[in-house]
Design a protein around this motif. Structure first.
Motif, PDB file in Angstrom:
ATOM      1  N   THR A  38      16.002   8.582  61.735  1.00  0.00           N
ATOM      2  CA  THR A  38      16.547   9.563  60.792  1.00  0.00           C
ATOM      3  C   THR A  38      16.916  10.877  61.478  1.00  0.00           C
ATOM      4  O   THR A  38      17.221  11.864  60.808  1.00  0.00           O
ATOM      5  CB  THR A  38      15.539   9.823  59.653  1.00  0.00           C
ATOM      6  N   GLN A  39      16.911  10.890  62.801  1.00  0.00           N
ATOM      7  CA  GLN A  39      17.327  12.096  63.530  1.00  0.00           C
ATOM      8  C   GLN A  39      18.806  11.982  63.910  1.00  0.00           C
ATOM      9  O   GLN A  39      19.299  10.877  64.178  1.00  0.00           O
ATOM     10  CB  GLN A  39      16.468  12.279  64.779  1.00  0.00           C
ATOM     11  N   PRO A  40      19.507  13.117  63.952  1.00  0.00           N
ATOM     12  CA  PRO A  40      20.964  13.083  64.193  1.00  0.00           C
ATOM     13  C   PRO A  40      21.399  12.277  65.415  1.00  0.00           C
ATOM     14  O   PRO A  40      22.432  11.604  65.381  1.00  0.00           O
ATOM     15  CB  PRO A  40      21.313  14.573  64.360  1.00  0.00           C
ATOM     16  N   TYR A  41      20.619  12.310  66.492  1.00  0.00           N
ATOM     17  CA  TYR A  41      21.035  11.587  67.706  1.00  0.00           C
ATOM     18  C   TYR A  41      21.115  10.077  67.467  1.00  0.00           C
ATOM     19  O   TYR A  41      21.783   9.357  68.200  1.00  0.00           O
ATOM     20  CB  TYR A  41      20.084  11.889  68.881  1.00  0.00           C
ATOM     21  N   ALA A  42      20.409   9.589  66.422  1.00  0.00           N
ATOM     22  CA  ALA A  42      20.354   8.144  66.142  1.00  0.00           C
ATOM     23  C   ALA A  42      21.426   7.721  65.134  1.00  0.00           C
ATOM     24  O   ALA A  42      21.302   6.673  64.510  1.00  0.00           O
ATOM     25  CB  ALA A  42      18.967   7.778  65.630  1.00  0.00           C
ATOM     26  N   PHE A  81      10.964   3.648  73.331  1.00  0.00           N
ATOM     27  CA  PHE A  81      12.188   3.025  72.822  1.00  0.00           C
ATOM     28  C   PHE A  81      11.868   1.863  71.899  1.00  0.00           C
ATOM     29  O   PHE A  81      10.773   1.300  71.922  1.00  0.00           O
ATOM     30  CB  PHE A  81      13.118   2.572  73.960  1.00  0.00           C
ATOM     31  N   LEU A  82      12.868   1.555  71.084  1.00  0.00           N
ATOM     32  CA  LEU A  82      12.867   0.351  70.254  1.00  0.00           C
ATOM     33  C   LEU A  82      13.920  -0.576  70.843  1.00  0.00           C
ATOM     34  O   LEU A  82      15.002  -0.120  71.241  1.00  0.00           O
ATOM     35  CB  LEU A  82      13.249   0.689  68.814  1.00  0.00           C
ATOM     36  N   MET A  83      13.609  -1.852  70.897  1.00  0.00           N
ATOM     37  CA  MET A  83      14.584  -2.833  71.363  1.00  0.00           C
ATOM     38  C   MET A  83      14.565  -4.020  70.408  1.00  0.00           C
ATOM     39  O   MET A  83      13.501  -4.422  69.946  1.00  0.00           O
ATOM     40  CB  MET A  83      14.216  -3.275  72.782  1.00  0.00           C
ATOM     41  N   GLU A  84      15.756  -4.513  70.085  1.00  0.00           N
ATOM     42  CA  GLU A  84      15.856  -5.718  69.269  1.00  0.00           C
ATOM     43  C   GLU A  84      16.532  -6.813  70.079  1.00  0.00           C
ATOM     44  O   GLU A  84      17.466  -6.543  70.850  1.00  0.00           O
ATOM     45  CB  GLU A  84      16.672  -5.451  68.006  1.00  0.00           C
ATOM     46  N   ILE A 108      19.327  -1.208  71.304  1.00  0.00           N
ATOM     47  CA  ILE A 108      18.353  -0.301  71.911  1.00  0.00           C
ATOM     48  C   ILE A 108      18.448   1.061  71.242  1.00  0.00           C
ATOM     49  O   ILE A 108      19.547   1.582  71.031  1.00  0.00           O
ATOM     50  CB  ILE A 108      18.639  -0.103  73.418  1.00  0.00           C
ATOM     51  N   LEU A 109      17.288   1.632  70.923  1.00  0.00           N
ATOM     52  CA  LEU A 109      17.220   3.002  70.423  1.00  0.00           C
ATOM     53  C   LEU A 109      16.138   3.734  71.202  1.00  0.00           C
ATOM     54  O   LEU A 109      14.982   3.308  71.225  1.00  0.00           O
ATOM     55  CB  LEU A 109      16.887   3.030  68.928  1.00  0.00           C
ATOM     56  N   MET A 110      16.521   4.827  71.840  1.00  0.00           N
ATOM     57  CA  MET A 110      15.550   5.636  72.573  1.00  0.00           C
ATOM     58  C   MET A 110      14.787   6.525  71.596  1.00  0.00           C
ATOM     59  O   MET A 110      15.316   6.925  70.556  1.00  0.00           O
ATOM     60  CB  MET A 110      16.264   6.513  73.612  1.00  0.00           C
ATOM     61  N   ALA A 111      13.559   6.858  71.955  1.00  0.00           N
ATOM     62  CA  ALA A 111      12.793   7.841  71.192  1.00  0.00           C
ATOM     63  C   ALA A 111      13.418   9.220  71.410  1.00  0.00           C
ATOM     64  O   ALA A 111      14.157   9.426  72.376  1.00  0.00           O
ATOM     65  CB  ALA A 111      11.341   7.840  71.671  1.00  0.00           C
ATOM     66  N   PRO A 112      13.127  10.166  70.521  1.00  0.00           N
ATOM     67  CA  PRO A 112      13.626  11.539  70.751  1.00  0.00           C
ATOM     68  C   PRO A 112      13.159  12.051  72.114  1.00  0.00           C
ATOM     69  O   PRO A 112      12.029  11.786  72.528  1.00  0.00           O
ATOM     70  CB  PRO A 112      12.974  12.336  69.614  1.00  0.00           C
ATOM     71  N   VAL A 113      14.039  12.770  72.779  1.00  0.00           N
ATOM     72  CA  VAL A 113      13.724  13.268  74.125  1.00  0.00           C
ATOM     73  C   VAL A 113      12.784  14.472  74.034  1.00  0.00           C
ATOM     74  O   VAL A 113      13.084  15.447  73.344  1.00  0.00           O
ATOM     75  CB  VAL A 113      15.027  13.678  74.861  1.00  0.00           C
ATOM     76  N   PHE A 120      16.148   8.322  83.538  1.00  0.00           N
ATOM     77  CA  PHE A 120      15.177   7.671  82.657  1.00  0.00           C
ATOM     78  C   PHE A 120      15.823   6.585  81.799  1.00  0.00           C
ATOM     79  O   PHE A 120      15.311   5.464  81.707  1.00  0.00           O
ATOM     80  CB  PHE A 120      14.495   8.713  81.756  1.00  0.00           C
ATOM     81  N   THR A 121      16.948   6.912  81.165  1.00  0.00           N
ATOM     82  CA  THR A 121      17.596   5.938  80.282  1.00  0.00           C
ATOM     83  C   THR A 121      18.021   4.700  81.068  1.00  0.00           C
ATOM     84  O   THR A 121      17.893   3.573  80.578  1.00  0.00           O
ATOM     85  CB  THR A 121      18.806   6.564  79.562  1.00  0.00           C
TER      86      THR A 121
END
Length: 196
Positions: A38-42, A81-84, A108-113, A120-121
């Motif tokens: 729910t954060q803008p980067y996502a 991170f989340l990975m599906e 793939i979704l990274m956690a907030p930095v 890193f990514t």
């Protein structure tokens, strides 16, 4: 029943630590995941306005599926991170190309930095690709990112993904791309040659 901390893959990165991947646990991970999506980067995840309950419902469907699974990636035991992983032939993506049984898709979704770490990514991304190709059933990885998601296109191409065409999915215009074990190995060799 899968235990919460049961790892499916891990990799040690010099100077960074250990990246590990474990199954997503809906009861204990959903609040954290909701705070990420729910954060803008996502925005490309398509859940900016979703409630905790809506995110939970969607991930319960994924967890109940035989062909789609979610995982949490950890750096030194901290979720990052989340990975599906999904079987392409059993997914809507199969309507857009000639799927093979050994094709698996990923999201793939990274956690907030919290703090920037050089490369890193890429370390996360390459660990995920290493995981996919460690599975005997996976010969080719399929991705379908939003055409406007420039950051992921850069990572995909760095890892040897070959872009095929644009396709229209329910929620986006996507770029369809594929990575084989061979194209990934060639990409890593090129990076090594270039000293990156």
């Amino acid at each position: 029943m899968v235990e919460i901390n049961q790892e499916v893959f891990s990799k040690k990165i010099d100077g960074l630590g250990r990246i590990s991947i474990r199954p997503f646990q809906i009861d204990t991970d959903i609040s954290m995941l909701h705070s990420w999506v729910t954060q803008p980067y996502a925005k490309y995840w398509g859940m900016l306005d979703k409630s905790l309950e809506e995110v939970q419902t969607e991930y319960k469907e994924i967890e109940d599926s035989l062909n789609h699974h979610s995982y949490i990636g950890m750096l030194n035991n901290v979720p990052v991170f989340l990975m599906e992983r999904y079987k392409a032939s059993k997914d809507v993506i199969s309507e857009h190309y000639d799927t093979q049984e050994s094709d698996y898709g990923m999201h793939i979704l990274m956690a907030p930095v919290e703090k920037r770490i050089s490369q890193f990514t890429w370390h996360v991304f390459s660990t995920i690709i290493d995981y996919f190709f460690s599975l005997p059933q996976v010969e080719r990885v399929v991705v379908e990112p939003d055409v406007n998601n420039e950051k992921i296109h850069i990572l995909n191409k760095k890892a040897g993904f070959v872009y095929q065409k644009e396709i229209v999915l329910a929620n986006k215009i996507a770029a369809l791309a594929f990575c084989t074990k061979n194209s990934y190995r060639l990409a890593l060799n090129q990076l090594e040659k270039n000293g990156k």
